[in-house]
Design a protein around this motif. Structure first.
Motif, short mmCIF file in Angstrom:
data_model
loop_
_atom_site.label_atom_id
_atom_site.label_comp_id
_atom_site.label_asym_id
_atom_site.label_seq_id
_atom_site.Cartn_x
_atom_site.Cartn_y
_atom_site.Cartn_z
N ASP A 47 44.91 43.10 35.41
CA ASP A 47 43.61 42.51 35.68
C ASP A 47 42.52 43.52 35.37
O ASP A 47 42.65 44.70 35.72
N ARG A 48 41.47 43.05 34.73
CA ARG A 48 40.28 43.89 34.50
C ARG A 48 39.22 43.42 35.47
O ARG A 48 38.93 42.23 35.56
N ILE A 49 38.64 44.37 36.19
CA ILE A 49 37.71 44.04 37.27
C ILE A 49 36.33 44.61 36.97
O ILE A 49 36.20 45.78 36.59
N THR A 50 35.32 43.77 37.14
CA THR A 50 33.93 44.16 36.99
C THR A 50 33.14 43.60 38.17
O THR A 50 33.27 42.41 38.49
N ASN A 51 32.36 44.44 38.81
CA ASN A 51 31.52 44.02 39.94
C ASN A 51 32.31 43.26 41.01
O ASN A 51 31.85 42.26 41.55
N GLY A 52 33.51 43.73 41.29
CA GLY A 52 34.29 43.16 42.38
C GLY A 52 35.03 41.88 42.08
O GLY A 52 35.59 41.27 42.99
N LYS A 53 35.06 41.45 40.80
CA LYS A 53 35.77 40.22 40.46
C LYS A 53 36.62 40.43 39.21
O LYS A 53 36.29 41.24 38.34
N VAL A 54 37.71 39.68 39.14
CA VAL A 54 38.56 39.72 37.96
C VAL A 54 37.83 39.01 36.84
O VAL A 54 37.40 37.86 36.99
N VAL A 55 37.66 39.71 35.71
CA VAL A 55 36.96 39.12 34.56
C VAL A 55 37.91 38.86 33.39
O VAL A 55 37.57 38.12 32.47
N GLU A 56 39.10 39.47 33.47
CA GLU A 56 40.06 39.29 32.39
C GLU A 56 41.46 39.55 32.95
O GLU A 56 41.65 40.43 33.80
N MET A 57 42.44 38.76 32.48
CA MET A 57 43.79 38.91 33.00
C MET A 57 44.82 38.69 31.90
O MET A 57 44.64 37.85 31.03
N TRP A 58 45.88 39.48 31.98
CA TRP A 58 47.07 39.29 31.17
C TRP A 58 48.22 39.13 32.16
O TRP A 58 48.28 39.84 33.15
N HIS A 59 49.12 38.19 31.92
CA HIS A 59 50.18 37.92 32.89
C HIS A 59 51.47 37.57 32.16
O HIS A 59 51.46 36.79 31.21
N VAL A 60 52.56 38.16 32.61
CA VAL A 60 53.88 37.87 32.07
C VAL A 60 54.82 37.63 33.24
O VAL A 60 54.84 38.40 34.20
N GLN A 61 55.58 36.54 33.16
CA GLN A 61 56.52 36.22 34.22
C GLN A 61 57.85 35.82 33.59
O GLN A 61 57.88 35.22 32.53
N TYR A 113 37.43 35.62 43.91
CA TYR A 113 38.15 36.73 43.27
C TYR A 113 37.98 36.78 41.76
O TYR A 113 38.15 37.83 41.17
N PHE A 114 37.68 35.65 41.14
CA PHE A 114 37.58 35.57 39.69
C PHE A 114 36.17 35.22 39.27
O PHE A 114 35.53 34.36 39.87
N SER A 115 35.69 35.87 38.20
CA SER A 115 34.36 35.56 37.68
C SER A 115 34.37 34.14 37.12
O SER A 115 35.42 33.60 36.77
N GLU A 116 33.20 33.56 37.02
CA GLU A 116 33.06 32.19 36.50
C GLU A 116 33.61 32.07 35.09
O GLU A 116 34.20 31.06 34.73
N ASP A 117 33.46 33.12 34.29
CA ASP A 117 33.90 33.08 32.89
C ASP A 117 35.14 33.95 32.65
O ASP A 117 35.34 34.50 31.58
N VAL A 118 36.02 34.05 33.67
CA VAL A 118 37.24 34.84 33.56
C VAL A 118 38.04 34.41 32.33
O VAL A 118 38.09 33.23 31.99
N VAL A 119 38.65 35.40 31.68
CA VAL A 119 39.46 35.13 30.49
C VAL A 119 40.93 35.39 30.85
O VAL A 119 41.29 36.48 31.27
N PHE A 120 41.76 34.36 30.68
CA PHE A 120 43.21 34.48 30.86
C PHE A 120 43.80 34.60 29.46
O PHE A 120 43.98 33.60 28.77
N ASN A 121 44.09 35.82 29.04
CA ASN A 121 44.43 36.10 27.65
C ASN A 121 45.68 35.42 27.14
O ASN A 121 45.75 35.06 25.98
#
Length: 139
Positions: free
Chosen positions: A106-120, A29-37
């Motif tokens: 989530d930002r998605i490119t080519n079927g995988k999450v490449v960047e994410m922002w999350h607040v809980q 689901y996540f690209s190898e170089d996914v960025v968790f902002n």
């Protein structure tokens, strides 16, 4: 990919990884170089975070409340439910049912999450199990 396909990717990873705990599916689901902002080192810490939540709230479940997609981004509002059955942030198990909310983009490119922002709302968990004073009422 279509907006509906992007939303499905997010729904699927939340169910597979968060609800089912299938950490091995991370790469699906996540690209190898996914960025968790807003969570440095999240990818490396995720197994430990998952285990801490599972130990404290073994019956936890995430429910998707809303999803909105535009261009390559998907915003998802979720609610977590669980019973405090193990230590959490130094608080002994209380047996209390807890509920807390979160929002992810989530930002998605080519079927995988490449960047994410999350607040809980972690403060809500602590308030419900007696680890923090209740929030001041809204006026």
């Amino acid at each position: 990919m279509s907006l509906e396909q992007n939303k499905a990717i997010v729904r699927d990873y939340l169910n597979e990884i968060v609800n089912k705990g299938n950490i091995a599916a991370f790469g699906s689901y996540f690209s190898e170089d996914v960025v968790f902002n807003n969570a440095k080192g999240f990818k490396q810490r995720f197994p430990a975070i998952r285990q801490a939540i599972l130990s404290a709230f073994p019956d936890h479940h995430l429910t998707i409340q809303d999803q909105v997609a535009e261009a390559d981004k998907v915003v998802t509002r979720v609610t977590f439910h669980g019973t405090h059955q193990g230590p959490f942030n130094g608080i002994a198990p209380t047996g209390k049912q807890v509920e807390w909310s979160g929002i992810a983009m989530d930002r998605i490119t080519n079927g995988k999450v490449v960047e994410m922002w999350h607040v809980q709302n972690t403060a809500a968990i602590m308030q419900q199990i007696g680890g923090a004073p209740p929030a001041a009422p809204q006026k």
